[in-house]
Design an enzyme around this catalytic site. Structure first.
Site, PDB file in Angstrom:
ATOM      1  N   GLY A   8       0.771  -1.295  -0.087  1.00 40.41           N
ATOM      2  CA  GLY A   8      -0.127   0.228  -0.074  1.00 40.41           C
ATOM      3  C   GLY A   8       0.910   1.283   0.137  1.00 40.41           C
ATOM      4  O   GLY A   8       0.573   2.283   0.542  1.00 40.41           O
ATOM      5  N   THR A  10       2.497   4.201  -2.868  1.00 31.30           N
ATOM      6  CA  THR A  10       2.129   4.975  -3.996  1.00 31.30           C
ATOM      7  C   THR A  10       1.811   4.115  -5.031  1.00 31.30           C
ATOM      8  O   THR A  10       0.653   4.228  -5.496  1.00 31.30           O
ATOM      9  CB  THR A  10       3.188   5.924  -4.475  1.00 31.30           C
ATOM     10  N   ALA A  11       2.597   2.885  -5.512  1.00 28.78           N
ATOM     11  CA  ALA A  11       2.101   2.159  -6.372  1.00 28.78           C
ATOM     12  C   ALA A  11       0.947   1.131  -5.975  1.00 28.78           C
ATOM     13  O   ALA A  11      -0.002   0.991  -7.082  1.00 28.78           O
ATOM     14  CB  ALA A  11       3.323   0.765  -6.704  1.00 28.78           C
ATOM     15  N   SER A  34       0.993  -3.273   5.227  1.00 30.09           N
ATOM     16  CA  SER A  34       1.267  -3.636   6.648  1.00 30.09           C
ATOM     17  C   SER A  34       1.825  -2.219   6.972  1.00 30.09           C
ATOM     18  O   SER A  34       3.066  -1.677   6.706  1.00 30.09           O
ATOM     19  CB  SER A  34       2.549  -4.615   6.762  1.00 30.09           C
ATOM     20  N   VAL A  42       9.404   8.225  -0.057  1.00 27.46           N
ATOM     21  CA  VAL A  42       9.777   9.442  -0.986  1.00 27.46           C
ATOM     22  C   VAL A  42       8.935   9.207  -2.121  1.00 27.46           C
ATOM     23  O   VAL A  42       8.260   8.354  -2.413  1.00 27.46           O
ATOM     24  CB  VAL A  42      11.153   9.248  -1.264  1.00 27.46           C
ATOM     25  N   ALA A  45       8.158  14.382  -6.884  1.00 29.67           N
ATOM     26  CA  ALA A  45       8.191  15.204  -7.957  1.00 29.67           C
ATOM     27  C   ALA A  45       7.495  14.285  -9.058  1.00 29.67           C
ATOM     28  O   ALA A  45       7.988  13.047  -9.145  1.00 29.67           O
ATOM     29  CB  ALA A  45       9.807  15.476  -8.317  1.00 29.67           C
ATOM     30  N   LYS A  73       4.890  22.191 -10.800  1.00 27.25           N
ATOM     31  CA  LYS A  73       6.221  22.127 -11.286  1.00 27.25           C
ATOM     32  C   LYS A  73       6.271  22.200 -12.811  1.00 27.25           C
ATOM     33  O   LYS A  73       5.266  21.358 -13.632  1.00 27.25           O
ATOM     34  CB  LYS A  73       6.486  20.477 -11.132  1.00 27.25           C
ATOM     35  N   GLU A 337      14.884  12.254 -13.143  1.00 22.71           N
ATOM     36  CA  GLU A 337      13.840  12.830 -14.133  1.00 22.71           C
ATOM     37  C   GLU A 337      12.443  12.455 -13.448  1.00 22.71           C
ATOM     38  O   GLU A 337      11.330  12.565 -14.481  1.00 22.71           O
ATOM     39  CB  GLU A 337      14.223  12.457 -15.579  1.00 22.71           C
ATOM     40  N   THR A 339      10.814   9.645 -12.813  1.00 23.88           N
ATOM     41  CA  THR A 339       9.961   9.044 -13.751  1.00 23.88           C
ATOM     42  C   THR A 339       9.302   7.827 -12.842  1.00 23.88           C
ATOM     43  O   THR A 339       8.204   7.128 -13.558  1.00 23.88           O
ATOM     44  CB  THR A 339      10.931   8.268 -14.491  1.00 23.88           C
TER      45      THR A 339
HETATM   46  C1  LIG Z   1      15.558   7.945  -3.191  1.00 26.24           C
HETATM   47  C2  LIG Z   1      14.289   7.963  -3.677  1.00 26.24           C
HETATM   48  C3  LIG Z   1      13.766   9.145  -4.473  1.00 26.24           C
HETATM   49  C4  LIG Z   1      12.558   9.070  -5.192  1.00 26.24           C
HETATM   50  N1  LIG Z   1      12.098  10.225  -5.664  1.00 26.24           N
HETATM   51  C5  LIG Z   1      10.893  10.004  -6.641  1.00 26.24           C
HETATM   52  C6  LIG Z   1      10.379  11.276  -7.330  1.00 26.24           C
HETATM   53  O1  LIG Z   1      10.899  12.531  -6.821  1.00 26.24           O
HETATM   54  N2  LIG Z   1       9.423  11.161  -8.217  1.00 26.24           N
HETATM   55  C7  LIG Z   1       9.089   9.902  -8.388  1.00 26.24           C
HETATM   56  O2  LIG Z   1       8.324   9.664  -9.204  1.00 26.24           O
HETATM   57  N3  LIG Z   1       9.403   8.757  -7.729  1.00 26.24           N
HETATM   58  C8  LIG Z   1      10.383   8.800  -6.857  1.00 26.24           C
HETATM   59  N4  LIG Z   1      10.891   7.738  -6.269  1.00 26.24           N
HETATM   60  C9  LIG Z   1      10.416   6.308  -6.547  1.00 26.24           C
HETATM   61  C10 LIG Z   1       9.091   6.293  -5.497  1.00 26.24           C
HETATM   62  O3  LIG Z   1       9.245   6.508  -4.238  1.00 26.24           O
HETATM   63  C11 LIG Z   1       8.263   5.152  -5.739  1.00 26.24           C
HETATM   64  O4  LIG Z   1       8.087   4.731  -7.128  1.00 26.24           O
HETATM   65  C12 LIG Z   1       6.864   4.990  -5.112  1.00 26.24           C
HETATM   66  O5  LIG Z   1       6.897   5.511  -3.889  1.00 26.24           O
HETATM   67  C13 LIG Z   1       6.507   3.500  -5.166  1.00 26.24           C
HETATM   68  O6  LIG Z   1       6.882   2.892  -4.067  1.00 26.24           O
HETATM   69  P1  LIG Z   1       6.082   1.581  -3.911  1.00 26.24           P
HETATM   70  O7  LIG Z   1       4.829   1.659  -3.781  1.00 26.24           O
HETATM   71  O8  LIG Z   1       6.408   0.538  -5.196  1.00 26.24           O
HETATM   72  O9  LIG Z   1       7.134   0.862  -2.840  1.00 26.24           O
HETATM   73  P2  LIG Z   1       6.732   1.126  -1.028  1.00 26.24           P
HETATM   74  O10 LIG Z   1       6.516   2.554  -0.861  1.00 26.24           O
HETATM   75  O11 LIG Z   1       7.894   0.686  -0.702  1.00 26.24           O
HETATM   76  O12 LIG Z   1       5.623   0.350  -0.725  1.00 26.24           O
HETATM   77  C14 LIG Z   1       5.406  -1.121  -0.350  1.00 26.24           C
HETATM   78  C15 LIG Z   1       4.316  -1.449   0.317  1.00 26.24           C
HETATM   79  O13 LIG Z   1       4.381  -2.850   0.417  1.00 26.24           O
HETATM   80  C16 LIG Z   1       4.224  -3.214   1.652  1.00 26.24           C
HETATM   81  N5  LIG Z   1       4.950  -4.288   2.024  1.00 26.24           N
HETATM   82  C17 LIG Z   1       6.096  -4.788   1.862  1.00 26.24           C
HETATM   83  N6  LIG Z   1       6.214  -6.079   2.379  1.00 26.24           N
HETATM   84  C18 LIG Z   1       5.073  -6.391   3.025  1.00 26.24           C
HETATM   85  C19 LIG Z   1       4.547  -7.727   3.548  1.00 26.24           C
HETATM   86  N7  LIG Z   1       5.545  -8.588   3.722  1.00 26.24           N
HETATM   87  N8  LIG Z   1       3.402  -7.769   4.062  1.00 26.24           N
HETATM   88  C20 LIG Z   1       2.329  -6.559   3.634  1.00 26.24           C
HETATM   89  N9  LIG Z   1       3.045  -5.540   3.001  1.00 26.24           N
HETATM   90  C21 LIG Z   1       4.029  -5.570   2.851  1.00 26.24           C
HETATM   91  C22 LIG Z   1       4.528  -2.213   2.421  1.00 26.24           C
HETATM   92  O14 LIG Z   1       4.354  -2.056   3.768  1.00 26.24           O
HETATM   93  C23 LIG Z   1       4.131  -0.728   1.678  1.00 26.24           C
HETATM   94  O15 LIG Z   1       2.854  -0.558   1.940  1.00 26.24           O
HETATM   95  C24 LIG Z   1      11.908   7.760  -5.466  1.00 26.24           C
HETATM   96  C25 LIG Z   1      12.635   6.600  -4.966  1.00 26.24           C
HETATM   97  C26 LIG Z   1      13.785   6.788  -4.180  1.00 26.24           C
HETATM   98  C27 LIG Z   1      14.326   5.627  -3.412  1.00 26.24           C
END
Ligand SMILES: Cc1cc2nc3c(=O)[nH]c(=O)nc-3n(C[C@H](O)[C@H](O)[C@H](O)COP(=O)(O)OP(=O)(O)OC[C@H]3O[C@@H](n4cnc5c(N)ncnc54)[C@H](O)[C@@H]3O)c2cc1C
Length: 501
Positions: A8, A10-11, A34, A42, A45, A73, A337, A339
């Site tokens: 849960g 952003t993705a 969780s 993070v 942008a 932006k 960028e 992305t």
């Molecule tokens: C340093 C950095 C800077 C960034 N800056 C940008 C930016 O400026 N612009 C941009 O577009 N993108 C940026 N990104 C990318 C962006 O942060 C991610 O694409 C976005 O937050 C999506 O993350 P996610 O949802 O894939 O993963 P996460 O945010 O890590 O979410 C993972 C989810 O899975 C759950 N989970 C994991 N394991 C379990 C489990 N065993 N049981 C139950 N739940 C579980 C967690 O609780 C969480 O809810 C950046 C990334 C980084 C690392």
């Protein structure tokens, strides 16, 4: 058809919101997250495509801005990337205007060679407005010869996930709190049939969307899809993120400043500024990176820097069996960028286009994975370009200059150096205009002008460039400041975040 979204961040919430909105009778959508594990926290942008996502979901732009403490932006400013002290913008939208069959970048390159052209940004309305700190939305005020300014947002990632959660739950998405501890599989196909939570509860599904972040719990862990490591081209492997206090006159652009062994982002929001240092651990220590990060904030830090480790690359297969990876579980490209959120959006729209049924075929998976790989590789090349074309003196930057490039990028740079040609490949994300701004901004000068640009009379060329610049400048002068524009349309309620001791 039962869709289960694992994660849960952003993705996860973007996927759940889109599925909840577009899929109705016949589909159930369950999201498991969780609180104990949390999110990467993070990703603040974006690029203008995010507006299409919001619009498709019927989200009111100003309500979204208020809910997420967002700002507008118009561009990314790159400071010190070509050489220390230099700066240029990669602005959204067009730069200049083509003349007949001759693309503007050829016209500008010739003008530049003859000493008749100003900096490239003089001919991009977004660049002019970003520098002036002004904002406007929709049709230009004065003239149909002036283009609209495409915009994106800076927003608070935590507030965005909360906003989308409310949206998704309002459209029937079921949220389950719990830690995924195991999966059940169908013995013959190897497909996942259910997630098993630490509590013992099982969540059965037909299609599983892995949004578990860097862990890639389902796509990597359960399904064994490997990882293609791009560290040889993008060796930065760590980041430190830190919020700092609100600045009064926030800029309508992201700033990316090159430093000794990496770079620093600055993302102004309404209630605070997001900052972070991306760096290569082989060339600098965590302590040095943290010290330098904190020394380059424009307001007091609101917390201690938070470390994040990553490996740049992509999944071998983003769709394997009945699992599709979205977000960080599918791969990572550093945020130079902005992305990643776009890649989430793009994966969701691809899933909706394919909309796999209960019986999924390998042909579908292959087509999906091919599109995923193409998209990731082109963005990778674009980011590598920023690192490679530099004249900085530090060892990290020398290594970037000397590295062997992916063939696809080497060919592109060579073609541009020869005679200024840039061609967009297929439906890759960045257009000729984006590639041009970075190539020109970092000092690549084509050896020859395009034959069509050579035919333009010098006096006409000069007057054309001056007219464009004058038109855009006069237009921008009528626009309110970014801060005024926000007050008029979408000021968020104040949040007192305090200042760390
Ligand atoms: C340093 C950095 C800077 C960034 N800056 C940008 C930016 O400026 N612009 C941009 O577009 N993108 C940026 N990104 C990318 C962006 O942060 C991610 O694409 C976005 O937050 C999506 O993350 P996610 O949802 O894939 O993963 P996460 O945010 O890590 O979410 C993972 C989810 O899975 C759950 N989970 C994991 N394991 C379990 C489990 N065993 N049981 C139950 N739940 C579980 C967690 O609780 C969480 O809810 C950046 C990334 C980084 C690392």
């Amino acid at each position: 058809m039962r869709i289960v979204v694992a994660g849960g961040g952003t993705a996860g919430w973007m996927a759940a919101a889109a599925f909840g909105h577009f899929l109705d009778a016949g589909f159930t959508v369950t999201l498991v997250e969780s609180e104990e594990i949390g999110t990467v926290g993070v990703g603040e942008a974006t690029i203008p495509q995010i507006r299409m996502f919001n619009q498709a979901l019927g989200i009111d732009e100003d309500a979204f801005i208020r809910a997420t403490q967002a700002t507008f932006k118009l561009a990314i400013e790159f400071v010190g990337w070509g050489a220390p002290g230099e700066r240029y913008m990669h602005a959204f939208g067009d730069v200049g205007r083509d003349v007949g069959l001759c693309a503007f970048h050829h016209i500008w390159s010739r003008g530049h060679r003859l000493g008749l052209a100003g900096p490239l940004g003089n001919y991009a309305i977004n660049d002019i407005a970003a520098h002036a700190g002004r904002m406007h939305r929709g049709s230009p005020l004065t003239s149909r010869n002036v283009p609209e300014m495409p915009h994106a947002f800076h927003f608070d990632a935590g507030l965005y996930a909360a906003f989308l959660r409310e949206f998704a739950e309002g459209r029937g998405v079921i949220r389950r709190e719990g830690k995924i501890a195991d999966v059940r599989k169908e013995p013959l196909s190897g497909d996942i049939t259910a997630l098993v939570l630490a509590s013992g509860e099982e969540i059965a599904g037909d299609l599983f969307i892995d949004c578990t972040g860097f862990r890639g719990l389902l796509i990597g862990g359960a399904m064994g899809s490997g990882y293609v490591d791009w560290t040889n081209w993008l060796p930065c492997d760590r980041a430190l993120a830190v919020p700092s206090g609100r600045v009064e006159d926030f800029t309508p652009y992201t700033r990316a400043t090159a430093h000794t062994a990496g770079w620093q982002w600055r993302i102004p929001l309404q209630h605070r500024t997001g900052n972070g240092r991306v760096y290569c651990s082989a060339f600098t220590s965590d302590e040095e990176a943290a010290e330098s990060l904190l020394a380059h904030l424009d307001a007091p830090a609101l917390a201690d820097p938070r470390p994040i480790r990553f490996t740049t690359g992509r999944r071998v297969e983003a769709w394997r069996g009945n699992v599709i990876a979205v977000g960080l579980s599918s791969g990572f490209l550093e945020p130079l960028e902005s992305t990643s959120i776009h890649l989430i959006q793009s994966a969701i729209s691809r899933i909706l286009k394919f909309m796999p049924g209960k019986e999924q075929t390998q042909a579908e998976r292959d087509a999906y994975n091919h599109q995923f790989t193409f998209e990731m590789e082109r963005i990778r090349d674009f980011i590598v370009l920023h690192y490679h074309v530099n004249q900085r003196p530090e060892p990290f930057w020398q290594a970037m200059r000397e590295m062997a490039l992916p063939d696809s990028l080497a060919e592109r740079i060579e073609l541009f150096r020869a005679n200024g040609h840039i061609f967009r490949h297929g439906d890759e994300l960045f257009s000729e205009v984006g590639w041009f701004q970075v190539m020109a901004g970092q000092g690549i000068v084509p050896k020859r002008s395009h034959a069509l640009a050579e035919t333009i009379d010098e006096a006409d060329l000069k007057s054309y460039l001056e007219t464009l610049n004058g038109l855009y400048r006069r237009e921008v002068e009528r626009y309110p400041s970014h801060a005024e524009f926000i007050v008029q349309h979408c000021a968020a309620p104040p949040i007192n975040l305090g200042v760390a001791a």
